[in-house]
Design a protein around this motif. Structure first.
Motif, short mmCIF file in Angstrom:
data_model
loop_
_atom_site.label_atom_id
_atom_site.label_comp_id
_atom_site.label_asym_id
_atom_site.label_seq_id
_atom_site.Cartn_x
_atom_site.Cartn_y
_atom_site.Cartn_z
N LEU A 178 -20.16 29.23 47.53
CA LEU A 178 -19.12 28.19 47.60
C LEU A 178 -18.47 27.94 46.24
O LEU A 178 -17.37 27.38 46.18
CB LEU A 178 -19.71 26.89 48.15
CG LEU A 178 -20.15 26.93 49.61
CD1 LEU A 178 -20.94 25.68 49.97
CD2 LEU A 178 -18.94 27.10 50.52
N THR A 179 -19.12 28.36 45.15
CA THR A 179 -18.57 28.13 43.81
C THR A 179 -17.46 29.10 43.46
O THR A 179 -16.69 28.84 42.54
CB THR A 179 -19.66 28.25 42.74
OG1 THR A 179 -20.10 29.61 42.65
CG2 THR A 179 -20.84 27.32 43.02
N GLY A 180 -17.40 30.23 44.14
CA GLY A 180 -16.40 31.25 43.81
C GLY A 180 -16.86 32.23 42.73
O GLY A 180 -16.23 33.26 42.52
N PHE B 257 -25.24 38.95 45.60
CA PHE B 257 -24.78 37.57 45.76
C PHE B 257 -23.83 37.33 46.92
O PHE B 257 -23.54 36.19 47.24
CB PHE B 257 -24.10 37.09 44.47
CG PHE B 257 -25.02 37.07 43.29
CD1 PHE B 257 -26.02 36.12 43.18
CD2 PHE B 257 -24.91 38.03 42.29
CE1 PHE B 257 -26.87 36.11 42.10
CE2 PHE B 257 -25.76 38.02 41.20
CZ PHE B 257 -26.75 37.07 41.12
N GLY B 258 -23.34 38.39 47.56
CA GLY B 258 -22.33 38.20 48.60
C GLY B 258 -21.06 37.66 47.97
O GLY B 258 -20.95 37.56 46.75
N THR B 259 -20.11 37.28 48.80
CA THR B 259 -18.87 36.73 48.25
C THR B 259 -18.35 35.54 49.05
O THR B 259 -17.66 34.70 48.51
CB THR B 259 -17.76 37.80 48.23
OG1 THR B 259 -17.59 38.32 49.54
CG2 THR B 259 -18.09 38.91 47.25
N THR B 260 -18.69 35.46 50.32
CA THR B 260 -18.10 34.44 51.18
C THR B 260 -19.20 33.65 51.89
O THR B 260 -20.05 34.24 52.56
CB THR B 260 -17.19 35.10 52.24
OG1 THR B 260 -16.26 35.95 51.58
CG2 THR B 260 -16.46 34.05 53.05
N PHE B 261 -19.15 32.35 51.76
CA PHE B 261 -20.11 31.50 52.46
C PHE B 261 -19.87 31.59 53.96
O PHE B 261 -18.75 31.45 54.43
CB PHE B 261 -19.97 30.04 52.01
CG PHE B 261 -20.83 29.10 52.83
CD1 PHE B 261 -22.17 28.95 52.53
CD2 PHE B 261 -20.30 28.39 53.89
CE1 PHE B 261 -22.98 28.10 53.28
CE2 PHE B 261 -21.09 27.55 54.65
CZ PHE B 261 -22.44 27.40 54.33
N GLU C 70 -15.74 41.30 41.63
CA GLU C 70 -14.53 41.98 41.15
C GLU C 70 -14.79 42.69 39.83
O GLU C 70 -14.29 43.78 39.60
CB GLU C 70 -13.38 40.97 41.01
CG GLU C 70 -12.85 40.49 42.34
CD GLU C 70 -11.84 39.36 42.20
OE1 GLU C 70 -11.53 38.94 41.06
OE2 GLU C 70 -11.37 38.88 43.24
N ALA C 71 -15.59 42.08 38.97
CA ALA C 71 -15.90 42.68 37.67
C ALA C 71 -16.96 43.77 37.79
O ALA C 71 -16.91 44.77 37.07
CB ALA C 71 -16.39 41.60 36.70
N PHE C 72 -17.91 43.60 38.71
CA PHE C 72 -19.02 44.54 38.88
C PHE C 72 -19.34 44.61 40.37
O PHE C 72 -20.12 43.80 40.87
CB PHE C 72 -20.23 44.08 38.05
CG PHE C 72 -21.39 45.02 38.09
CD1 PHE C 72 -21.31 46.29 37.52
CD2 PHE C 72 -22.58 44.64 38.69
CE1 PHE C 72 -22.38 47.15 37.55
CE2 PHE C 72 -23.67 45.50 38.73
CZ PHE C 72 -23.57 46.77 38.16
N PRO C 73 -18.72 45.55 41.11
CA PRO C 73 -18.86 45.59 42.57
C PRO C 73 -20.29 45.54 43.12
O PRO C 73 -20.49 44.91 44.16
CB PRO C 73 -18.15 46.90 42.95
CG PRO C 73 -17.10 47.05 41.88
CD PRO C 73 -17.77 46.55 40.61
#
Length: 149
Positions: free
Chosen positions: A89-91, A107-111, A98-101
């Motif tokens: 949720l923090t983004g 960590f995933g990307t989307t809650f 984006e910096a390190f795929p």
């Protein structure tokens, strides 16, 4: 009625899990998770991957705390999974991915609230398997009663 102190036997030390076995299991889980994501196409692959992720977290916690009960390891593993999901949720995980795929895999990307349930399923399965293995390690088969009788 209370027992007299001299009649209480000290608890036997908990046998540690085998760290090499935990590491091997983690490798198998990673391979299975990557195989599900890369080799198959279907709506089921995401949920299976999420549950396997939780199993991997469980194995990591068990590796770090090999003498803790399966229930403690399971509770901690679920807490880690929930924390990582809420962290999305923090983004920050999006920026890191984006910096390190490969960060996306950790960590995933989307809650997604549904992921919390899938993590619970994965941790519950790992906890149950570990509890059964713990009984086998300790030689306390399933024939013993609930109070150890």
């Amino acid at each position: 009625m209370t027992a007299r102190p001299e009649t209480l036997a000290p608890a036997a030390p908990r046998a540690a899990r085998s760290r090499p076995a935990l590491a091997a299991a983690a490798v198998v889980v990673v391979i299975a998770g990557l195989a599900v994501r890369l080799a198959f196409d279907g709506a089921w692959t995401g949920p299976v991957g999420d549950a396997l992720y939780a199993v991997l977290v469980f194995l990591g916690v068990a590796f770090l705390l090999p003498r803790r009960s399966p229930w403690v390891v399971g509770a901690l593993a679920l807490a880690v999974c929930v924390a990582i999901e809420l962290f999305q949720l923090t983004g920050l995980p999006v920026a890191w991915a984006e910096a390190f795929p490969p960060a996306r895999l950790v960590f995933g990307t989307t809650f997604t609230a549904a992921d919390l349930g899938l993590y619970a399923v994965g941790v519950a399965a790992a906890t149950a398997a570990d509890a059964l293995a713990s009984r086998a390690r300790h030689g306390s088969g399933l024939a013993r009663g609930p109070a150890g009788s």
